[in-house]
Design a protein around this motif. Structure first.
Motif: not given
Ligand SMILES: [Zn+2]
Lengths: 367, 120
Positions: B39-64
């Motif tokens: 619940g703390g409010t002292d929040v900072s941001t940081y840059e994401l480095a390297v991640g691991e792909l867990i799943a992927w999809t190809e969405n064919r019907v997309t917003p305009a």
């Protein structure tokens, strides 16, 4: 309820009014007995139709003077309206609560409806163009991969639900489809195809709640989950479903095994499997096999979506959760033709889910 | 009342940045004003480095205003998990991914932003 259909000629208020009158007639209630009206509707203003729906409907029904308001909880709007009605009657605030859910999705261009629905997501999800089918596609990939399940298991959910809708006169699609039909339909979000996804629907559903004899609401409970789907540590866990399910069984004298018939929120085929597991009807990773083995068919150990589910009965957001409960009432009363009936059903369970698990509402009914 | 400048500040967090709580160290991606853990409010941001792909999809019907198909990846960066657009490179589940490049995620968007891209 009204029949669920692609496009109704009736206005939103008219659809709701017809469903309401049928519910009153069914329960042999007069309009004068109604003390509260609980209206479920998700998209009316968003699609530029009637605003202030609760007041317009109450006046159209000629019940001015009653307490009335409108409830919105995206795709779980219908069950949330019932929840409010149950609370009103249980607390003594209302003697006879009329719950009406309605949606007229055909008034918008498909793009507008899709737009209204995609605004449900977290801003950081919106930025990436995420849609509900894209969440379902990702979850389906994780499910098939983790449990080494065949793609047929998803298609089998749609095949079953369509089969169940054939003899349901209020269903949007009263026709069978094969597993191959599903697998050959256009890809929406790989591996999910068009027939893995519920349609857009016009329709209304209504029921009356009171302390009279009849099918009883044993319990009703809801829970929220994370807004952003990827914030869930396990992509297959839907916390709101699990919590709402647990709360529904808490303190009542019923176990999962006692449920004779269930209406599960199958907005996407993979959701029927995930919810059955999250609710404890099946162990994690086993609902797909149970489905392929026919255990969730009308003649199986746990008939799921005997009215066709969202997939084939249709999914008019505000009416869906109420239509699930109406189906259970019909099943528990046994007033259905044999080919559509779960024999000797005494306990029914329903789950209505908002977004991709942002909020879930579960209900237990007993005859 | 909320301060509208706060909203602007949160909206301008780069796609490849996540949040960390100064009080308890909890990390998250989907913007919240308070730490979901303490619940703390002292929040900072940081840059994401390297991640691991867990799943992927190809969405064919997309917003305009979104490309079609829209290739999307679910990736985990330490304790942080997110779904983001994938580059057009071939990917497999388990691949290491990072935010790279400059693309318009929505048609007509002003600022080009990175997409999840598999690392060699
Ligand atoms: Zn913290």
């Amino acid at each position: 309820m009204t029949p669920f259909e692609n496009a109704s000629d009736r206005s939103v208020v008219d659809l709701a009014g017809v469903a309401a009158e049928r519910a009153l007639e069914d329960g042999d209630y007069s309009r004068a007995e109604i003390t509260s009206v609980h209206v479920g509707n998700a998209l009316s203003e968003g699609l530029g139709t009637q605003a202030g729906l609760a007041n317009a409907l109450s006046s159209a029904l000629g019940v001015e003077g009653v307490r009335s308001d409108r409830i919105e909880n995206t795709s779980a709007t219908g069950a949330s309206a019932v929840h409010r009605g149950v609370e009103a009657v249980a607390s003594g605030q209302s003697d006879v609560a009329l719950v009406v859910g309605v949606e007229k999705m055909s008034v918008g261009e498909t793009a507008d409806v899709t737009d209204s629905i995609r605004q449900l997501v977290h801003p950081r999800e919106y930025e990436q163009g995420l849609t509900l089918p894209s969440f379902a596609g990702l979850a389906a990939n994780v499910y098939l991969d983790r449990y080494d399940a065949p793609h047929d298991a998803l298609a089998a959910v749609a095949e079953k639900n369509h089969r169940n809708a054939v003899d349901n006169p209020v269903a949007q699609f009263q026709k069978r489809i094969s597993v191959d039909d599903v697998l050959e339909s256009p890809v929406i979000a790989d591996p999910l195809r068009l027939y893995d996804c519920c349609p857009m629907t016009d329709g209304a559903a209504a029921l009356v709640l009171s302390r009279e004899e009849g099918v009883q609401v044993t319990s009703i409970a809801s829970a929220t989950g994370t807004h952003a789907v990827a914030a869930r540590p396990d992509p297959l866990a839907i916390e709101s479903v699990r919590l709402a399910g647990e709360r529904t069984f808490d303190g009542v004298d019923l176990e999962r095994d006692d449920v004779d018939v269930a209406c599960i929120h199958d907005a996407f085929t993979v959701l029927e499997l995930l919810e059955l597991e999250e609710l404890g009807f099946y162990d994690a990773g086993t609902a797909w096999e149970a489905t392929l083995d026919g255990k969730t068919r009308l003649d199986g150990e746990l008939p799921v979506n005997p009215g066709g589910g969202l997939k084939a009965r249709g999914h008019p957001l505000g009416a869906t959760g109420i239509s699930q409960l109406i189906e259970l009432v019909w099943q528990l009363r046994g007033d259905l033709p044999d080919q559509r009936r779960v024999p000797d059903a005494e306990v029914g369970f329903a789950i209505n889910v908002a977004g991709f698990g942002n909020n879930s509402v579960c209900t237990l009914l007993e005859s | 009342m909320t301060d509208s400048n706060d909203t602007a500040e949160f909206d301008s967090i780069p796609v490849d940045h996540a949040f960390v709580c100064a009080d308890c160290g909890h990390r998250w991606y989907y913007t919240r004003r308070r730490c979901p853990d303490c619940g703390g409010t002292d929040v900072s941001t940081y840059e994401l480095a390297v991640g691991e792909l867990i799943a992927w999809t190809e969405n064919r019907v997309t917003p305009a205003d979104i490309r079609s198909p829209n290739r999307l990846g679910l990736a985990r960066f330490g304790e942080v998990q997110l779904i983001a657009q994938l580059s057009d490179d071939e990917v497999s589940v388990g691949d290491q991914v990072a935010f790279e490049g400059a693309y318009h995620l929505r048609h007509g968007s002003e600022t080009p932003k990175p997409r999840l891209t598999p690392l060699e």
